[in-house]
Design an enzyme around this catalytic site. Structure first.
Site, short mmCIF file in Angstrom:
data_model
loop_
_atom_site.label_atom_id
_atom_site.label_comp_id
_atom_site.label_asym_id
_atom_site.label_seq_id
_atom_site.Cartn_x
_atom_site.Cartn_y
_atom_site.Cartn_z
N ASN A 398 0.79 -0.83 0.04
CA ASN A 398 0.21 -0.53 -0.09
C ASN A 398 0.68 1.67 -0.27
O ASN A 398 1.16 2.08 -1.18
CB ASN A 398 -0.92 0.51 1.17
CG ASN A 398 -2.13 1.14 1.27
OD1 ASN A 398 -2.34 1.67 0.12
ND2 ASN A 398 -3.21 0.59 1.57
N ASP A 399 1.48 1.67 1.41
CA ASP A 399 1.94 3.00 1.27
C ASP A 399 3.30 2.87 0.63
O ASP A 399 3.69 4.12 -0.30
CB ASP A 399 2.50 3.34 3.03
CG ASP A 399 0.71 3.41 3.95
OD1 ASP A 399 0.26 4.19 3.25
OD2 ASP A 399 0.85 2.92 4.96
N VAL A 400 3.89 2.01 0.36
CA VAL A 400 5.36 1.40 -0.63
C VAL A 400 4.99 1.59 -1.99
O VAL A 400 5.84 2.18 -2.78
CB VAL A 400 5.82 0.27 0.17
CG1 VAL A 400 6.29 0.83 1.21
CG2 VAL A 400 5.57 -0.81 -0.60
#
Length: 473
Positions: A398-400
């Protein structure tokens, strides 16, 4: 005399095996053999320590039989527990096991310090030894309690980040208080005699400090926390090695401490966070979390459609994340990859340094499935290739992969290096639902024009993709 020579030679051989094993761990191809080599080094070091207690240490003569029994019982319990838990643990639970075992290392160093300080042996050996015992006890205690909190967070037993009012002042007070007590213990020396209560309070404050340092930190930052406490444990072990005059502990602790420090720096850099933020628990406080207005809308796609698009592509890049580990879908994923390769598709894996819940988590996951090392690439080696990829598929990350990290200054992940999935001609994201990542930030990739969402458990999605591709043949 000969016994002493044999023991010292064993320590030297063990130290060489530690260093050589660590060197082999630097490459995925030789990492497994490196672990075995270092493991044999540890066996030799344990045997040497046992012989030292029997033949050299005059302090053990009075209670020799009792000590031998205690050592054998401790070894049996430790080996039995480690063997059982190591065989039983699932790949998704590996990060918390690493945190737990790392905490045990810090706890062992703290226990040695406590034993030497309570008995007065450290003070009797002079100022330097006492200082090292105190420092090792402080650092080891912080590593123990902090690692236990990290384990609880990773294992889902502590789901909230806990921040106290004036958290930093409380932490500073605990740290300075521990240092003051440590200085008092050192200053009193052997002749004056150190009250046991003073030593006990010193260790209690250090343990509380480790807890309060870790409770404010969210799960997304656990890879950095694990590597930091790994460095702490190594440093504590090295200090206690000097206290016990044990060269194997000194070398092993120094190697682990330096490796953990380098890894912490790498993890912090990968998240665009200074190390000071790691130490002082400022994770996630860099922005207000405002997502702003995100253009576009989420578009869903069937697993079969995504599979067919990849089957007829020239180049596909796969981004694995923690969701892949949770679904235990790595074996089905590699089965699908082999079908693509048979069709002539150039398939590569892109690994973000902080993907998963510990450093190298995704690499271990793919290695378990048998994915060849030569198609697995780190962020800096593959990021430029996304622009030439026909399809990029994200499984549980997700965030990466959030483009907001490049331009949205209000975001907590602003400035963090990401994988350039949005640069691919077509991107697919396999996800259970529309939830946000650990940072609590909406992912702009999900709303991009060239992105389609494939909703569902990664294991089931991969089965559907395999069936879709096989139907084409």
């Amino acid at each position: 005399m000969y016994a002493n020579f044999i023991i010292e030679a064993a320590y030297f051989i063990a130290a060489l095996l530690f260093i050589y094993g660590l060197k082999r761990m630097a490459s995925p191809v030789t990492a497994r053999s490196g672990i075995v080599v270092a493991g044999w080094g540890m066996v030799i070091a344990v045997v040497a320590a046992f012989l030292y207690g029997l033949d050299v240490n005059p302090r053990a003569e009075e209670h020799l039989t009792v000590n031998i029994i205690l050592v054998i019982v401790a070894l049996a319990l430790g080996i039995g527990w480690a063997w059982f838990s190591g065989k039983k643990v699932a790949m998704t639970d590996m990060p918390q096991m690493v945190a737990l075992y790392n905490g045990m290392g810090g706890g062992a160093a703290a226990a040695i310090a406590a034993s030497e300080l309570f008995s007065g042996n450290a003070q009797a050996h002079g100022l330097v030894v006492t200082i090292l015992a105190v420092l090792g006890g402080l650092i080891g205690s912080v590593a123990l309690s902090g690692s236990l909190v990290a384990w609880a967070k990773l294992d889902g037993r502590m789901n909230k980040t806990l921040r106290l009012p004036s958290q930093q002042w409380i932490n500073a007070g605990l740290f300075l208080g521990s240092l003051a007590l440590g200085a008092a213990i050192t200053a009193m020396g052997a002749e004056a005699g150190v009250p046991m209560l003073l030593i006990a309070v010193f260790f209690i404050l250090a343990l509380i400090l480790g807890v309060l340092l870790t409770t404010p930190i969210g799960g997304a930052d656990m890879p950095v926390v694990i590597s930091l406490y790994n460095a702490f444990t190594g440093l504590a072990v090295a200090f206690e090695g000097f206290v016990l005059q044990n060269p194997a502990m000194i070398i092993a602790g120094t190697v682990v401490g330096s490796a953990g420090t380098l890894l912490t720096l790498m993890m912090a850099k990968a998240m665009n966070r200074p190390v000071s933020n790691v130490i002082f628990s400022q994770f996630g406080e860099g922005g207000d979390g405002d997502d702003g207005d995100i253009e576009g809308s989420m578009k869903s796609a069937e697993a079969s459609d995504a599979a067919i698009a990849m089957y007829y592509a020239s180049k596909v890049i796969i981004v694995p994340g923690y969701g892949l580990a949770v679904a235990q879908a790595q074996h089905k994923l590699y089965e699908f990859v082999k079908l693509l390769q048979k069709q002539g598709v150039d398939v590569r894996f892109a690994i973000h340094p902080v993907a998963g819940r510990m450093p190298g988590h995704m690499n271990v996951l793919l290695a378990e499935a048998g994915v060849p090392y030569d198609i697995i690439f780190d962020l800096e080696d593959i990021n430029e290739d996304f622009g030439q990829a026909d399809v990029a598929i994200v499984l549980g990350a997700n965030d990466v992969v959030n483009p907001a990290a490049r331009h949205r200054k209000s975001s907590p992940i602003y400035g963090m290096p990401i994988l350039n999935v949005d640069y691919a001609q077509q991107a697919y994201v396999v996800k259970r639902g529309q939830g946000k990542g650990y940072s609590g930030v909406e992912n702009e990739l999900f709303f991009a024009e060239n992105t389609s969402m494939v909703y569902g458990d990664a294991q089931k999605v991969m089965v559907q993709m395999i069936e879709a591709v096989k139907s084409l043949g």
